[in-house]
Design an enzyme around this catalytic site. Structure first.
Site, PDB file in Angstrom:
ATOM      1  N   SER A 163       2.014  -9.768   6.313  1.00 49.77           N
ATOM      2  CA  SER A 163       1.374  -8.453   6.415  1.00 49.77           C
ATOM      3  C   SER A 163       1.542  -7.803   7.788  1.00 49.77           C
ATOM      4  O   SER A 163       1.447  -8.469   8.822  1.00 49.77           O
ATOM      5  CB  SER A 163      -0.117  -8.582   6.117  1.00 49.77           C
ATOM      6  OG  SER A 163      -0.752  -7.341   6.345  1.00 49.77           O
TER       7      SER A 163
ATOM      8  N   LYS B 279      -7.125  -7.748  -5.725  1.00 43.96           N
ATOM      9  CA  LYS B 279      -7.700  -6.393  -5.762  1.00 43.96           C
ATOM     10  C   LYS B 279      -8.599  -6.164  -6.981  1.00 43.96           C
ATOM     11  O   LYS B 279      -9.649  -5.531  -6.875  1.00 43.96           O
ATOM     12  CB  LYS B 279      -6.588  -5.347  -5.741  1.00 43.96           C
ATOM     13  CG  LYS B 279      -5.917  -5.186  -4.388  1.00 43.96           C
ATOM     14  CD  LYS B 279      -4.873  -4.091  -4.454  1.00 43.96           C
ATOM     15  CE  LYS B 279      -4.314  -3.803  -3.071  1.00 43.96           C
ATOM     16  NZ  LYS B 279      -3.440  -2.631  -3.064  1.00 43.96           N
TER      17      LYS B 279
ATOM     18  N   ASP C  26      -5.894   3.439  -1.148  1.00 46.07           N
ATOM     19  CA  ASP C  26      -4.454   3.567  -1.425  1.00 46.07           C
ATOM     20  C   ASP C  26      -4.077   4.986  -1.857  1.00 46.07           C
ATOM     21  O   ASP C  26      -3.089   5.552  -1.381  1.00 46.07           O
ATOM     22  CB  ASP C  26      -4.023   2.566  -2.508  1.00 46.07           C
ATOM     23  CG  ASP C  26      -3.926   1.145  -1.988  1.00 46.07           C
ATOM     24  OD1 ASP C  26      -3.668   0.964  -0.783  1.00 46.07           O
ATOM     25  OD2 ASP C  26      -4.098   0.209  -2.787  1.00 46.07           O
TER      26      ASP C  26
ATOM     27  N   GLY D 105       4.168   4.194 -13.709  1.00 45.75           N
ATOM     28  CA  GLY D 105       3.321   3.028 -13.541  1.00 45.75           C
ATOM     29  C   GLY D 105       1.886   3.362 -13.904  1.00 45.75           C
ATOM     30  O   GLY D 105       1.475   4.536 -13.852  1.00 45.75           O
TER      31      GLY D 105
ATOM     32  N   THR E 219       4.486  -0.340 -20.423  1.00 43.79           N
ATOM     33  CA  THR E 219       3.538  -0.633 -21.499  1.00 43.79           C
ATOM     34  C   THR E 219       2.722   0.636 -21.747  1.00 43.79           C
ATOM     35  O   THR E 219       1.822   0.977 -20.974  1.00 43.79           O
ATOM     36  CB  THR E 219       2.599  -1.796 -21.083  1.00 43.79           C
ATOM     37  OG1 THR E 219       3.390  -2.856 -20.542  1.00 43.79           O
ATOM     38  CG2 THR E 219       1.763  -2.286 -22.244  1.00 43.79           C
TER      39      THR E 219
HETATM   40  P1  NAP Z   1       0.066  -3.760 -10.871  1.00 47.81           P
HETATM   41  O1  NAP Z   1      -1.360  -3.426 -11.043  1.00 47.81           O
HETATM   42  O2  NAP Z   1       0.562  -5.111 -11.287  1.00 47.81           O
HETATM   43  O3  NAP Z   1       0.923  -2.641 -11.673  1.00 47.81           O
HETATM   44  C1  NAP Z   1       2.324  -2.686 -11.685  1.00 47.81           C
HETATM   45  C2  NAP Z   1       2.856  -1.487 -12.475  1.00 47.81           C
HETATM   46  O4  NAP Z   1       4.273  -1.482 -12.379  1.00 47.81           O
HETATM   47  C3  NAP Z   1       2.513  -1.525 -13.957  1.00 47.81           C
HETATM   48  O5  NAP Z   1       2.404  -0.218 -14.430  1.00 47.81           O
HETATM   49  C4  NAP Z   1       3.741  -2.228 -14.546  1.00 47.81           C
HETATM   50  O6  NAP Z   1       3.987  -1.895 -15.900  1.00 47.81           O
HETATM   51  C5  NAP Z   1       4.833  -1.633 -13.691  1.00 47.81           C
HETATM   52  N1  NAP Z   1       6.000  -2.498 -13.613  1.00 47.81           N
HETATM   53  C6  NAP Z   1       6.044  -3.748 -13.086  1.00 47.81           C
HETATM   54  N2  NAP Z   1       7.282  -4.249 -13.179  1.00 47.81           N
HETATM   55  C7  NAP Z   1       8.029  -3.296 -13.797  1.00 47.81           C
HETATM   56  C8  NAP Z   1       9.389  -3.215 -14.192  1.00 47.81           C
HETATM   57  N3  NAP Z   1      10.239  -4.242 -13.981  1.00 47.81           N
HETATM   58  N4  NAP Z   1       9.829  -2.095 -14.799  1.00 47.81           N
HETATM   59  C9  NAP Z   1       8.986  -1.064 -15.032  1.00 47.81           C
HETATM   60  N5  NAP Z   1       7.666  -1.080 -14.691  1.00 47.81           N
HETATM   61  C10 NAP Z   1       7.211  -2.184 -14.075  1.00 47.81           C
HETATM   62  O7  NAP Z   1       0.552  -3.615  -9.361  1.00 47.81           O
HETATM   63  P2  NAP Z   1      -0.057  -2.627  -8.242  1.00 47.81           P
HETATM   64  O8  NAP Z   1      -1.149  -3.335  -7.524  1.00 47.81           O
HETATM   65  O9  NAP Z   1      -0.331  -1.308  -8.848  1.00 47.81           O
HETATM   66  O10 NAP Z   1       1.171  -2.518  -7.208  1.00 47.81           O
HETATM   67  C11 NAP Z   1       2.325  -1.760  -7.498  1.00 47.81           C
HETATM   68  C12 NAP Z   1       3.194  -1.674  -6.253  1.00 47.81           C
HETATM   69  O11 NAP Z   1       2.522  -0.885  -5.271  1.00 47.81           O
HETATM   70  C13 NAP Z   1       3.510  -3.014  -5.582  1.00 47.81           C
HETATM   71  O12 NAP Z   1       4.890  -3.077  -5.312  1.00 47.81           O
HETATM   72  C14 NAP Z   1       2.719  -2.954  -4.279  1.00 47.81           C
HETATM   73  O13 NAP Z   1       3.336  -3.682  -3.242  1.00 47.81           O
HETATM   74  C15 NAP Z   1       2.748  -1.472  -3.994  1.00 47.81           C
HETATM   75  N6  NAP Z   1       1.683  -1.013  -3.070  1.00 47.81           N
HETATM   76  C16 NAP Z   1       2.068  -0.377  -1.914  1.00 47.81           C
HETATM   77  C17 NAP Z   1       1.088   0.091  -1.035  1.00 47.81           C
HETATM   78  C18 NAP Z   1       1.502   0.774   0.245  1.00 47.81           C
HETATM   79  O14 NAP Z   1       0.646   0.953   1.120  1.00 47.81           O
HETATM   80  N7  NAP Z   1       2.742   1.203   0.393  1.00 47.81           N
HETATM   81  C19 NAP Z   1      -0.269  -0.085  -1.332  1.00 47.81           C
HETATM   82  C20 NAP Z   1      -0.615  -0.712  -2.518  1.00 47.81           C
HETATM   83  C21 NAP Z   1       0.377  -1.189  -3.394  1.00 47.81           C
HETATM   84  P3  NAP Z   1       3.261  -2.704 -17.100  1.00 47.81           P
HETATM   85  O15 NAP Z   1       1.891  -2.090 -17.244  1.00 47.81           O
HETATM   86  O16 NAP Z   1       4.136  -2.448 -18.257  1.00 47.81           O
HETATM   87  O17 NAP Z   1       3.210  -4.151 -16.677  1.00 47.81           O
END
Ligand code: NAP
Length: 284
Positions: free
Chosen positions: A26, A77, A113, A137, A163
């Site tokens: 991190s 989270k 976020d 997403g 999904t």
């Molecule tokens: P999450 O709750 O697991 O949700 C992931 C989402 O991405 C779901 O909608 C999932 O679809 C979709 N997804 C995953 N793999 C996929 C693929 N191969 N093809 C198409 N869709 C896919 O995760 P999250 O906590 O929201 O995090 C998402 C991203 O945000 C992560 O990479 C995280 O590192 C990033 N993030 C960045 C920051 C920043 O400050 N820059 C802050 C927070 C999070 P399904 O519903 O179909 O599974």
């Protein structure tokens, strides 16, 4: 005063932390501590690796130790939600907590976020009010961004997810936010189903790995729209951000969201405007 900036941690230094599993990668400690040093604030921020099974015990411990607060990252989270005493709107609707403030009255679970992405858009000169937004997403980050964009006055929100049921579930939770038009789509054929999106947000992890497919087709990356990418890869740009730069398309990269979610979290803990320049330098 014994502040950290003078090389001392005193008996009065307040502790902040990031809990996750893993957490060693991190940038948050560098980002927050840079601001505390620059502004001579008596706080220090550390990373704590917490196994999923130990989350409730760890949270009770942080409260017992009277930390001022902590950030929460993967995979905790969602699991944080039932462990706090109150939730802000973004955390409640998204079902994900990324920031906790420890008050005498209990734990306040927040999500910065989405607000971080809104601030990153403001920095980039991307106007949100009244705009048609395509959100790719429907996970916790997508939901937090949807709530914050709703509060920023977007006109319509199209949610596209692998999904589709998950996108529908998010849409149903978002009705209370006042976004005027909400629609759900599959990730296929977005060029035809959502031809007029003015802002596109990648809130999937696609782009974390160089070999990942683009979250939208290359043809969709046009100057008529702006792009936001949540994915942050230290030292390198995602293929989506690279393509947008090549084509002169306005784009917000994940590192700007990282910066501003941290700015908002720090403000919740200290009650003052964080030193954004120091935080930015620490992660650049
Ligand atoms: P999450 O709750 O697991 O949700 C992931 C989402 O991405 C779901 O909608 C999932 O679809 C979709 N997804 C995953 N793999 C996929 C693929 N191969 N093809 C198409 N869709 C896919 O995760 P999250 O906590 O929201 O995090 C998402 C991203 O945000 C992560 O990479 C995280 O590192 C990033 N993030 C960045 C920051 C920043 O400050 N820059 C802050 C927070 C999070 P399904 O519903 O179909 O599974």
């Amino acid at each position: 005063m014994g502040s950290v900036s003078r090389g001392r941690i005193s008996g009065k230094t307040r502790l902040l932390a990031l809990i996750g599993h893993p957490v060693g990668h991190s940038l948050s400690p560098a980002m927050h501590n840079a601001a505390f040093v620059a502004d001579d604030l008596d706080f220090v921020y550390v990373c704590l690796d917490v196994d999923p099974d130990e989350l409730p015990a760890a949270v009770r411990g942080l409260q017992a130790l009277k930390l001022r607060g902590f950030n929460v990252t993967m995979p905790h989270k969602r699991a944080m939600v039932p462990l706090v005493d109150e939730l802000d709107e973004e955390a409640r609707i998204s079902g994900a907590v990324n920031t906790v403030v420890i008050e005498d009255s209990g734990l306040r679970g927040c999500n910065t976020d989405g607000g971080g992405m809104v601030m990153a858009c403001q920095e980039a000169g991307i106007e949100l009010s009244g705009k048609s937004v395509l959100l790719l997403g429907a996970g916790g980050t997508a939901a937090a961004i949807a709530v914050a964009f709703g509060n920023a006055g977007v006109g319509e929100l199209h949610i596209a997810n692998r999904t589709v049921e998950r996108a529908t579930h998010l849409r149903d939770k978002l009705y209370e936010t006042g976004i005027k038009r909400l629609a759900v789509h599959s990730l296929d054929a977005l060029e035809e189903t959502v031809p007029d999106a003015e802002i596109v947000i990648n809130a999937t992890p696609l782009g974390m790995k160089e070999e990942d497919p683009m979250p939208v087709s290359a043809g969709y990356v046009q100057k008529s729209r702006a792009f936001c990418d949540v994915v942050y890869r230290p030292g390198t740009k995602t293929p989506l951000v690279r393509l947008a730069h090549e084509r002169g398309v306005p784009v917000v990269a994940g590192d700007r969201m990282l910066l501003y979610q941290g700015v908002l979290a720090q403000k919740l803990w200290t009650g003052r405007e964080p030193n954004v320049k120091a935080m930015d330098r620490a992660i650049s």
